[in-house]
Each structure stands twice: as C-alpha cells, then as structure tokens.
Design a protein around this motif. Structure first.
Motif, mmCIF file in Angstrom:
data_model
loop_
_atom_site.group_PDB
_atom_site.id
_atom_site.type_symbol
_atom_site.label_atom_id
_atom_site.label_comp_id
_atom_site.label_asym_id
_atom_site.label_seq_id
_atom_site.Cartn_x
_atom_site.Cartn_y
_atom_site.Cartn_z
ATOM 1 N N LEU A 154 0.892 -0.936 -0.266
ATOM 2 C CA LEU A 154 -0.056 0.515 0.012
ATOM 3 C C LEU A 154 0.820 1.541 -0.506
ATOM 4 O O LEU A 154 0.484 2.501 0.631
ATOM 5 N N VAL A 155 1.738 1.310 -0.846
ATOM 6 C CA VAL A 155 2.617 2.598 -0.802
ATOM 7 C C VAL A 155 2.565 3.281 -2.211
ATOM 8 O O VAL A 155 2.564 4.389 -2.091
ATOM 9 N N ASN A 214 0.007 4.171 -3.875
ATOM 10 C CA ASN A 214 -1.668 4.742 -4.190
ATOM 11 C C ASN A 214 -1.440 6.070 -4.910
ATOM 12 O O ASN A 214 -1.017 7.192 -4.581
ATOM 13 N N GLU A 233 -14.051 10.081 -2.313
ATOM 14 C CA GLU A 233 -13.259 9.933 -2.898
ATOM 15 C C GLU A 233 -11.690 8.764 -1.590
ATOM 16 O O GLU A 233 -12.400 8.374 -0.417
ATOM 17 N N THR A 234 -10.784 8.087 -2.560
ATOM 18 C CA THR A 234 -9.866 7.245 -1.838
ATOM 19 C C THR A 234 -9.576 7.102 -2.829
ATOM 20 O O THR A 234 -8.645 7.422 -4.154
ATOM 21 N N TYR A 235 -8.085 5.889 -2.052
ATOM 22 C CA TYR A 235 -6.293 5.307 -2.257
ATOM 23 C C TYR A 235 -6.800 4.075 -3.115
ATOM 24 O O TYR A 235 -7.887 3.718 -2.390
ATOM 25 N N ARG A 275 -4.170 1.610 -5.332
ATOM 26 C CA ARG A 275 -2.975 0.689 -5.522
ATOM 27 C C ARG A 275 -3.002 1.148 -7.468
ATOM 28 O O ARG A 275 -3.535 0.311 -8.366
ATOM 29 N N LEU A 288 -7.075 5.382 5.856
ATOM 30 C CA LEU A 288 -6.969 6.115 4.332
ATOM 31 C C LEU A 288 -5.631 6.106 4.316
ATOM 32 O O LEU A 288 -4.636 5.955 3.191
ATOM 33 N N PRO A 319 1.097 9.933 -0.443
ATOM 34 C CA PRO A 319 2.065 10.009 -0.902
ATOM 35 C C PRO A 319 3.026 10.937 -1.642
ATOM 36 O O PRO A 319 1.984 12.136 -1.909
ATOM 37 N N ARG A 350 5.147 7.397 -0.579
ATOM 38 C CA ARG A 350 4.800 6.904 1.093
ATOM 39 C C ARG A 350 5.984 5.893 1.161
ATOM 40 O O ARG A 350 6.456 5.375 2.039
ATOM 41 N N ILE A 351 6.976 6.295 0.252
ATOM 42 C CA ILE A 351 8.223 5.260 0.486
ATOM 43 C C ILE A 351 9.766 6.092 -0.611
ATOM 44 O O ILE A 351 9.432 6.725 -1.354
ATOM 45 N N VAL A 411 3.077 5.381 5.160
ATOM 46 C CA VAL A 411 1.869 4.577 4.864
ATOM 47 C C VAL A 411 1.073 5.146 5.426
ATOM 48 O O VAL A 411 0.089 5.485 5.134
ATOM 49 N N GLN A 416 -2.133 2.925 6.420
ATOM 50 C CA GLN A 416 -3.935 2.387 5.476
ATOM 51 C C GLN A 416 -4.423 0.990 5.680
ATOM 52 O O GLN A 416 -3.507 0.057 5.542
#
Lengths: 261, 304
Positions: free
Chosen positions: A229-230, A232, A242-244, A246, B53, B57, B59-60, B71, B74
């Motif tokens: 999950l990085v 997003n 609104e959402t994230y 991948r 949520l 980003p 995030r890395i 992160v 989330q």
C-alpha cells in the motif's frame, strides 16, 4: 487466483538512445504470453544496497523472440546502476504486473499521446492491439530528449513530434497541438502517458471533446503486487467518496476522469 | 533429531519465520507466488477500529541498504478483516497474528475485544508506528504507557496471547520490554522501524509527503540485534526479533541474541519468495547440523 512468478531475464541490449535515456532488451526462457500494453515489469537490481525494485512500463514485447524492451531515463542512483549493466547479465523481473490499456470493442481510432519518458508506455499498445488505427503525438522538452520516434512511426497512421522549445518537430506543448487536431481526428479514445502536469493540461484541453481519456500513472512502489500500500493514488469514482487505490494493482492504467490530480 | 518448530506463549509455529506487519497484506498477494503455509506465521497489516486511508503519497523512499515508509496505517478496518481476511487465513495451516493499532486507549480496547472473538491465533499490539500523528507511537515511548496499554488489551482480549511490538525510538528499549512484561504481555516483538528522513537536494524537500518515515531493511540489522540482546537480558517472556533479515544466517544471529522467532518484512519487496526461501534454507541448516533450533536462543558469547 492466477499464479505470479519472478523470472530471470538476460540482458540482450542496454544502449543509450538519447540524453540520459537507455533502451534495454531482456530475454526470458519462460516468457509470459499474456502481456498487455500498459503493464509493467518490477526489476530487481543485483546488489543489496538497492533493496527496492524499480517498476518500468513494458515499452514493447515480442512473444516469439521471448523479449521485452524497457526504455528508461537515468534519474537516480538505481537507474545509473541499471545503465551500467552489460549484455549477458541476468536480472530478476516480476512481470507482467498491473492493468494494461484495454480498448472497448467499438474502438477503432486511437490517439496515443506521450509526454517525455511517458512515451515509453506507447509502443506496446499497438503490439497488443494491431487491428486498431493509431494517431500518435509525442512531446519532449527538447531535441536531446526525443525517443521512440522511429518505433512509433512504424505503427502509426500519423505521427506528430513536438518539443517545448521548438528545437525539434513542432514547437509547443503537445497537448495543445493535439487539441487543435481533435475536431478533424475524432478519435474513439485517447491513451496517454506523461507527467501529472500534462494530465492536468490534457483534461482542460480536451474538455470540449467528448472522448474517454485513459492514462498510465507512475508511482514510487514497494512490493508491486498490492500488499504494501505505498504506491497509492487518489481517485474519485461516480457516486463514491474519494479514496486511495493501488497504482500497482488497480492501475497503472486508469480513467483520467477518476484520478484526483 | 533436528527440530525447526518453536513455541511462543503456547502457540506452535512449524518454523520460526513470520512475515512482518505491513509488508505482507493479509497473505493473499504472496499466496500467488507460493503456498503461504510454508511459513511459520503471518502478521497482518495493522488494523484500526475504523477503515483508515493513511498518508498521501509518496509513502516510500529508498535509503542505502534500506527504505523508509510512511503508509500511515491504511487498512480496511477491523470489521472488514473479521468478515473477509480472518476467515481466509483461518483455513490455512499457518499461525495468524492480528496486528492492532489505535489512537486512544479506548480504541485499543475496542479493537482487542473484537479480535478476542476472531479466528486469529495471536495479537500483536502496535504501539510503535511512527507514521500516525496521534496515538500509536505515543503509547510506545514511555514505559508507563507501554504497561498501561498492554494491560488494557490483555484484559479486553483474554483468549489470545498478546505480543507487544516495541519501538526502537526510545530512551531504553529494555525498560519498555520490562513494562510490557509487567503489563501482562505474553511475548514482545522488536524492532519496529527507526524514525528517519529522506531528502531531495534539488527540491530541498523531504521525499515522503509525511516528511518523516520509518526506516527498515538490512541497514537496521545491527541496531535490532543489539536491542534483541538487551531485551533478552531484561525479560523472561519470549522475543520475536525483526529488522533487516534477508537470509537464514540473519535468523541464526537473531536467535543467538535471544529471539525465539523472527519476522521478515522489507525483504519481501526485494524477493517475493524471500520469507519462504529463508524458511527452506533454515530447514536445510538445521538438518545438516542435526540441531534443535531452540537450543540457539540466547547463546551469544560476549567477548570479555
């Protein structure tokens, strides 16, 4: 669930093709036969100081030759190391990952739009969908950065190259040049890859035309398969909050109308 | 007779390899690369009472021999977990550890009560996430709060052994290990990520949107080994060691320093078969040496 595999690719070519831009051809004994233009490969570097893999779009592929082509810019330490690898060296590669461009059944006329290194996503689209008609627009900062012109000329009914400073091809932002041609082109869909600033401009420039715009997104990635999950990006879908999502799994190819820029 | 099985708080693991929270989702993605039942255990993504949520980003970011993440927990929320992933994982022959996180003590209690009725085998208490503004880390810094939150979760979740996950970003991790033990923890795991920053010299901005992140990967291993040893000498409860493990020899080092099991995190990103490969290599080593892996725990011989 379909199984995933990490594969070994042998470097067949790793050549400079423009300023700071390289083309790499990798050959696989166990070449996957289900690649779609727009999908990506997650490449591991051969040293442990670079712990993260690098995601690259599959620029093009050849199932019978068992090869994929990557086109990458040297922007940091990792891509610098990648550019130093010699023919014969082996790389661990996860592929194909993510969703590609999948034209609807009624689509015949396609505009391919590339901004800078984003152009590297385009060649695989005609390879996956040879029956369609392509009108290609490539935009670069200047002459030194122009890539993939020859490759796209072969598969396009019409090719326009532009540079921001006019040092090669037409002068100006390629989004504006496309917008001027839109009325006579009347494409069924626009497939685009470029920087975020280009997507903002594109959204505005093509507002008067009722055409779906499908884009490929770039993100810093971890696992590449949806676990960490990085990578997003924010989306807004009709009737939803609104959402994230991948980029590696729900993307990298998405409807521009849903991406929150 | 060689043996690779380990036992932590009454729960048997077929081998000491567990995947670390946040790097392995709920097991589904890596299940497409190999059978996750080849692992000793799986630690889930950090769960919160409501869906979260996380941070914007990027995030890395990579660092030399490691990476930073932000992160920000989330996750789909504990109810979603109970309806979907808990059931998926329960069918598998692998120890499932539910990692739980909260912003307030009440959050921790509420989520612990829900997990108490789940099919998960154990609970890992995340009081050391450096990527959320409130709670999380705040509970992990002072020994008093480590004890308080551990004790509250233990009461709210009496059916499951509790593992308190410790932060390295503290004055004395051994004191926090003792506090977790005093609070009733059945085990501790360490280390969570080290607080750090990655900077872009061109833009003069941190690469992570959150500015700070948690550093992990091979570069943190020496810090983790020392902290595991320090905690081994401070508490009697079993220790799960983690921080930069990429090979079976790393596992042996952690066990010699006092870990009874280990977690593999960042390495999963580098090699999707990584945790499974380490378990295989460890099995070969144990067989070749005809040893019980448990005999290694805490056998470090210090120089005079």
């Amino acid at each position: 669930m379909a199984s995933l595999k990490d594969r070994i690719g042998v470097i067949k070519l790793n050549q400079k093709v423009a300023k700071d831009i390289y083309k790499m051809v990798l050959q696989f004994d166990d070449m996957p036969d289900d690649i779609k233009g727009g999908q990506f490969a997650h490449v591991k570097l051969n040293d442990k100081s670079h712990i993260l893999r690098r995601p690259f779009c599959i620029c093009d592929y050849d199932i019978s030759a068992k090869t994929i082509t990557l086109c990458y810019a040297v922007v940091g330490d990792g891509t610098k190391v990648l550019s130093s690898y010699e023919v014969g060296e082996k790389l661990q590669v996860m592929l194909p990952l993510g969703n590609g461009f999948t034209p609807d059944k009624n689509v015949k006329k396609v505009v391919l739009l590339g901004g800078g290194m984003g152009s590297a996503v385009l060649p695989a689209i005609p390879t996956s969908n040879p029956e369609l008609e392509y009108y290609t627009y490539l935009g670069f900062a200047n002459k030194e950065k122009v890539v993939l012109e020859e490759e796209m000329a072969k598969v396009s009914k019409q090719l326009t190259v532009a540079t921001d400073d006019g040092s090669y091809g037409k002068k100006g932002f390629v989004t504006n040049i496309l917008a001027e041609d839109m009325a006579k082109l009347k494409p069924d869909v626009v497939f685009c890859c470029g920087p975020e600033v280009m997507y903002k401009a594109l959204k505005k420039a093509l507002e008067p035309f009722d055409v779906p715009i499908i884009v490929s997104l770039e993100a810093r990635m971890g696992c590449g398969i949806g676990a960490c999950l990085v990578c997003n990006c924010k989306v807004k879908r009709a009737g939803e909050e609104e959402t994230y999502v991948r980029v590696c799994v729900e993307g990298p190819v998405m409807k521009l109308s849903e991406v929150v820029l | 007779m060689s043996n690779l099985k380990v036992n932590i708080a009454g729960v048997e693991f077929k081998n000491p390899i567990i995947t670390a929270s946040g790097t392995f989702g709920f097991g589904r993605e890596y299940d497409r690369f190999y059978n996750i039942e080849e692992l000793g255990g799986i630690c889930t993504k950090g769960l919160t009472i409501k869906p979260k949520l996380g941070n914007p980003p990027p995030r890395i970011a990579e660092s030399y021999g490691g990476m930073l993440n932000s992160v920000g927990l989330q996750n789909p929320g504990v109810d979603h977990y109970l309806q979907k992933d808990d059931l998926y994982l329960a069918k598998r022959d692998v120890v499932v550890i539910a990692n739980v996180a909260g912003s307030t003590l009440d959050d921790y209690i509420a989520i612990a009560e829900k997990i108490n009725g789940s099919k998960s085998d154990m609970v890992e208490l995340n009081i050391s996430c450096p990527n959320v503004k409130e709670g999380g880390m705040a509970f992990g810094v002072l020994p008093q709060s480590v004890e308080r939150v551990t004790s509250a979760v233990k009461k709210a979740c009496p059916n499951k052994p509790i593992i308190t996950k410790l932060s390295p970003n503290v004055a004395c991790i051994a004191d926090n290990a003792k506090a977790a033990e005093a609070g009733g923890a059945d085990a501790i795991s360490l280390i969570n990520t080290l607080s750090g920053m990655a900077v872009n010299y061109k833009t003069r901005k941190p690469i992570l949107f959150n500015n700070n992140g948690g550093m992990s990967g091979p570069c943190v291993k020496p810090v983790a080994l020392k902290m595991v040893w320090d905690c081994y000498n401070a508490v009697k409860i079993p220790i799960i060691g983690l921080g930069g493990i990429t090979s079976y020899t790393d596992v042996l080092e952690f066990m010699i320093c006092g870990a009874r099991a280990v977690q593999v995190g960042t390495y999963n990103f580098n090699n999707p078969y990584g945790a499974r490969d380490i378990a295989k290599d460890l099995a070969t080593y144990v067989e070749e040496n005809n040893m019980d892996i448990n005999d290694l725990v805490g056998t470090l011989i210090l120089n005079k």
